[in-house]
Design an enzyme around this catalytic site. Structure first.
Site, PDB file in Angstrom:
ATOM      1  N   ARG A 123       0.758  -9.966 -11.203  1.00  6.45           N
ATOM      2  CA  ARG A 123       0.247  -9.215 -10.057  1.00  6.45           C
ATOM      3  C   ARG A 123      -0.667  -8.106 -10.550  1.00  6.45           C
ATOM      4  O   ARG A 123      -0.280  -7.295 -11.401  1.00  6.45           O
ATOM      5  CB  ARG A 123       1.422  -8.618  -9.277  1.00  6.45           C
ATOM      6  CG  ARG A 123       1.068  -7.685  -8.135  1.00  6.45           C
ATOM      7  CD  ARG A 123       2.373  -7.130  -7.570  1.00  6.45           C
ATOM      8  NE  ARG A 123       2.178  -6.260  -6.432  1.00  6.45           N
ATOM      9  CZ  ARG A 123       2.043  -4.931  -6.501  1.00  6.45           C
ATOM     10  NH1 ARG A 123       2.034  -4.331  -7.689  1.00  6.45           N
ATOM     11  NH2 ARG A 123       1.920  -4.212  -5.417  1.00  6.45           N
ATOM     12  N   LEU A 124      -1.888  -8.077 -10.041  1.00  8.43           N
ATOM     13  CA  LEU A 124      -2.867  -7.078 -10.426  1.00  8.43           C
ATOM     14  C   LEU A 124      -2.776  -5.895  -9.463  1.00  8.43           C
ATOM     15  O   LEU A 124      -3.369  -5.894  -8.394  1.00  8.43           O
ATOM     16  CB  LEU A 124      -4.275  -7.686 -10.426  1.00  8.43           C
ATOM     17  CG  LEU A 124      -4.440  -8.979 -11.245  1.00  8.43           C
ATOM     18  CD1 LEU A 124      -5.872  -9.478 -11.158  1.00  8.43           C
ATOM     19  CD2 LEU A 124      -4.021  -8.766 -12.697  1.00  8.43           C
ATOM     20  N   ASP A 125      -2.022  -4.896  -9.862  1.00 10.81           N
ATOM     21  CA  ASP A 125      -1.738  -3.753  -8.996  1.00 10.81           C
ATOM     22  C   ASP A 125      -2.976  -2.883  -8.821  1.00 10.81           C
ATOM     23  O   ASP A 125      -3.656  -2.533  -9.797  1.00 10.81           O
ATOM     24  CB  ASP A 125      -0.604  -2.921  -9.608  1.00 10.81           C
ATOM     25  CG  ASP A 125      -0.344  -1.650  -8.845  1.00 10.81           C
ATOM     26  OD1 ASP A 125       0.159  -1.733  -7.709  1.00 10.81           O
ATOM     27  OD2 ASP A 125      -0.670  -0.561  -9.378  1.00 10.81           O
ATOM     28  N   ALA A 126      -3.272  -2.520  -7.565  1.00 14.58           N
ATOM     29  CA  ALA A 126      -4.358  -1.579  -7.236  1.00 14.58           C
ATOM     30  C   ALA A 126      -5.666  -1.947  -7.920  1.00 14.58           C
ATOM     31  O   ALA A 126      -6.456  -1.074  -8.288  1.00 14.58           O
ATOM     32  CB  ALA A 126      -3.943  -0.148  -7.609  1.00 14.58           C
ATOM     33  N   VAL A 127      -5.911  -3.225  -8.081  1.00 17.84           N
ATOM     34  CA  VAL A 127      -7.030  -3.676  -8.909  1.00 17.84           C
ATOM     35  C   VAL A 127      -8.390  -3.370  -8.285  1.00 17.84           C
ATOM     36  O   VAL A 127      -9.401  -3.292  -8.994  1.00 17.84           O
ATOM     37  CB  VAL A 127      -6.887  -5.180  -9.225  1.00 17.84           C
ATOM     38  CG1 VAL A 127      -7.184  -6.034  -7.994  1.00 17.84           C
ATOM     39  CG2 VAL A 127      -7.752  -5.585 -10.401  1.00 17.84           C
TER      40      VAL A 127
END
Length: 569
Positions: free
Chosen positions: A230-234
Site C-alpha cells: 500500500r502506497l500511503d499518501a503517495v
C-alpha cells in the site's frame, strides 16, 4: 547494442525525472538492487473472488506479556482462516507518532510487536499487504537526524524551504503548518517541509538517492512476504514550486517505475495507492494499466453510510452507475472498504453529495459521539476533511435493539461485498466493536476512536458467546463472505451493472462471462419491508429460497439471486 524494454523504460523514466543526473549510473544501481532481491522461486496467486482482506495493526489483538504479532497470528488462524485470505498489516515499523505512520526505520519490525520471523510465520498462512509510508519519515529517524547533524549523505533527503514564499496553492490535508523550523548543528534554522505534521518529515524525491532508497525498501518488502504493498499518501510524493504539490506527473512516473521494477522480479506483488481525493484524481493512479493494480474506492464508505442513514440509495446508485460510463485499464480494480484505521473521508464525495447532505453526515457523526477532522483550503478557510467514528457506531442508533443494529450493519457490508473490486474489512467491523470514547479522550487524537486494541481472551469469549453483539456480527459477515468466495460472479473480473430500483433498494447484477454465472444482489437500505420486482428467476444464495420475479424484503434484508443462465432481453 539492443537494450531490453525493461531497461529502456527505467532509463527513459530516469531521464524525465532527473534530467541533470547521470542516468546510466542510477540505472546501474537499480539493476544491482534488482539482482540483490531477485527471488529463486515464484508463486502465482489469482486475484479472484477468493481474495478478501482484513485491515489491522500488528497489535490490534493482544495479550498481556505476549508477542503481539504472534498473538495476531494465533487469532487469525483461529477465527480468520478459510474466510480472510489477506491481511493488511498497518505500519509495523518503529515509529514516534500517528500510530505508526511516522516511521523511524523502514527496514525493521517494531520490537514491541515482534520481529521479521513473526512476519514470515504469518505470511505462511495468509497473504500479506505491507504499508509503504515513503512520503515522509519520523524526525527521530537516522536519516533526518543525519541531516540535522550535517552528514553529507542526507543533505538532499529533505526539503529546506523559504518561509517567506507563497504556498497558498499547495493542497493541504491538515491544518498544521506546512513548514516546521529545526535547528541545524551549525545553529542555523532550517524550515523543513512537513505536509502532515511536524513529526512527519517529507522526503525529497528530487534527490535520486531517495528514489534508490525507496526501491531497495520496496523490493525488501516483497522479499519479506508482501503480496501487496500500500502506497500511503503517495499523491504528495513530488514537490514543485508554484504547483498544488499533489498528483504531479513525476509522482505518477515514480509509481510506474516501482511497478515496472516489481514486475521484473515479483510480478504477483500488487500495488495499491491510497489517495483520499475526489474520484477522477483517485483513478488517475491506475494509469494505462501500468501504475497501481488497485485504488481505494474512497466514495464508497461515506455513500454507503449516507444511504443507510437516509434510508435512500439514490446518491449511492447514481454514483455507482456513473462508474459504468468509464473505461478502466485491464487487470486493474478497486480496493473496496467501509472502515479503516483512518476516518471516513469527505473529499471523495465533493461532487457527489450536496453541501446539505454532507452537513447531514457530519451532524449524524457528531450526534453519535464522533469527531470531525478539518483541512485548510487554499483561501485560508477550513472545511471538514474526514469523520472520525467507528462504522458500527455511525450506523447505529443509541439504545436500539441489537438485532436491528446487526441487520443494518450486515446490509451495509453486503453492499461492500457484492460490488466489483476486492473487499477489505477493518478488524473492528469484523469483530463488532464500537466507539472507543475512552481512547479518544485519553489521547486527544480523533482517529483513536476507531483504533482500540482488543484483548485476545475477551474477544475470543465474545465470539464464542452466540448471543453477544460481536458473535452475531461476526457470523453475519463471515456467512456473506464465505458464500461470496464460492461464486465467480463476485470476481473482480466479473462485469457489473447497477440496477435502477426504487430508492429504498440498492442492487447490482454481476456476471462472469467465462464461468457463465450471474448473480443479482439487492439490499434493502431501510428498516421497513419493501417489495422487489425483478424479471428473473433463480435461487437466493443466502437462504436457498426460490425467486420468481417478486418478493418482500424485510427491513435491512439482503438477497443474492443466483441465475444459471442470462435472462432473456
Amino acid at each position: 547494442m539492443n537494450i531490453s524494454p525493461h531497461k529502456a523504460f527505467i532509463r527513459d523514466t530516469l531521464a524525465q525525472l532527473y534530467p541533470q543526473a547521470d542516468h546510466q549510473a542510477i540505472a546501474a544501481k537499480i539493476e544491482q538492487l534488482i539482482q540483490r532481491w531477485k527471488p529463486k522461486t515464484q508463486t502465482t496467486i489469482p486475484l479472484d473472488q477468493s481474495r478478501i482482506w482484513m485491515i489491522a495493526y500488528g497489535d490490534s489483538i493482544c495479550a498481556q506479556g505476549e508477542n503481539p504479532l504472534s498473538i495476531l497470528h494465533q487469532f487469525a488462524k483461529l477465527w480468520l482462516k478459510g474466510t480472510i485470505s489477506d491481511i493488511h498489516l498497518l505500519p509495523m515499523f518503529p515509529w514516534t507518532s500517528d500510530d505508526g505512520f511516522s516511521v523511524v526505520d523502514y527496514r525493521q519490525v517494531d520490537p514491541h510487536l515482534g520481529q521479521w520471523s513473526d512476519i514470515a510465520a504469518l505470511a505462511g498462512d495468509f497473504n500479506l499487504m505491507f504499508d509503504f509510508v515513503i512520503n515522509h519519515i519520523s524526525q527521530q529517524s537516522r536519516w533526518f537526524q543525519g541531516y540535522l547533524h550535517g552528514e553529507p549523505r542526507y543533505q538532499n533527503y529533505f526539503i529546506n524551504a523559504d518561509p517567506d514564499e507563497n504556498y497558498s496553492r499547495i493542497t493541504r490535508p491538515r491544518t498544521s503548518p506546512l513548514l516546521t523550523p529545526f535547528t541545524l548543528k551549525t545553529g542555523e534554522t532550517a524550515h523543513i517541509w512537513t505536509t502532515f505534521s511536524a513529526d512527519q518529515i517529507d522526503l525529497n524525491f528530487r534527490e535520486p538517492e531517495v528514489l534508490l532508497e525507496s526501491i531497495d525498501i520496496l523490493l525488501e518488502y516483497a522479499s519479506r512476504g508482501a503480496q501487496a504493498i500500500r502506497l500511503d499518501a503517495v499523491g504528495f510524493l513530488w514537490k514543485e514550486k508554484n504547483s498544488r504539490c499533489i498528483h504531479l506527473p513525476q509522482t505518477h512516473q515514480v509509481i510506474k517505475l516501482w511497478r515496472a521494477i516489481l514486475e521484473e522480479i515479483w510480478p504477483d506483488c500488487l500495488l495499491i495507492t491510497e489517495t483520499n481525493v475526489p474520484h477522477q484524481e483517485n483513478i488517475s493512479y491506475l494509469g494505462a494499466g501500468d501504475e497501481a493494480h488497485m485504488v481505494y474506492q474512497f466514495p464508497l464508505p461515506p455513500l454507503t453510510l449516507h444511504a443507510c442513514l437516509r434510508g435512500n440509495a439514490r446518491w449511492l446508485r447514481q454514483w455507482a452507475q456513473s462508474l459504468e460510463q468509464e473505461t478502466f485499464p485491464a487487470n486493474t480494480t478497486f480496493f473496496n472498504f467501509l472502515a479503516s484505521h483512518d476516518g471516513i473521508g469527505l473529499r471523495p464525495v465533493e461532487n457527489i453529495l450536496s453541501t446539505e447532505e454532507k452537513a447531514f453526515l457530519v451532524s449524524e457523526v457528531e450526534r453519535k459521539q464522533g469527531r470531525i477532522s478539518w483541512r485548510t483550503n487554499p483561501d485560508g478557510s477550513q472545511s471538514p476533511y474526514e469523520m472520525n467514528i467507528n462504522f458500527l457506531s455511525a450506523l447505529s442508533e443509541p439504545g436500539e435493539a441489537p438485532d436491528t443494529q446487526v441487520a443494518r450493519f450486515a446490509a451495509a457490508h453486503a453492499i461492500l461485498f457484492m460490488l466489483q473490486g476486492v473487499p477489505a474489512i477493518y478488524y473492528h467491523s469484523l469483530l463488532g466493536s464500537e466507539n472507543d470514547i475512552a481512547g479518544l479522550n485519553a489521547s486527544g487524537i480523533n482517529r483513536r476512536i476507531n483504533r482500540e486494541k482488543l484483548d485476545f481472551a475477551t474477544t475470543h469469549q465474545a465470539l464464542v458467546t452466540p448471543e453477544s453483539r460481536q458473535a452475531k456480527i461476526y457470523a453475519a459477515l463471515t456467512t456473506l463472505l464465505r458464500i461470496r468466495q464460492q461464486h465467480p460472479a463476485f470476481s473482480p473480473a466479473a462485469a457489473q451493472q447497477v440496477l435502477t430500483l426504487p430508492d429504498a433498494l440498492f442492487g447490482v447484477k454481476r456476471h462472469h462471462q467465462t464461468e457463465e454465472e450471474t448473480v443479482y444482489g439487492i439490499v434493502n437500505v431501510t428498516g421497513a419491508s419493501q417489495t422487489l420486482f425483478l424479471p428473473v428467476t433463480g435461487t437466493d444464495l443466502l437462504t436457498g429460497t426460490p425467486f420468481n420475479g417478486v418478493c418482500e424484503l424485510a427491513g435491512w434484508q439482503t438477497i443474492w439471486i443466483h441465475v444459471k443462465a442470462q435472462p432473456e432481453a
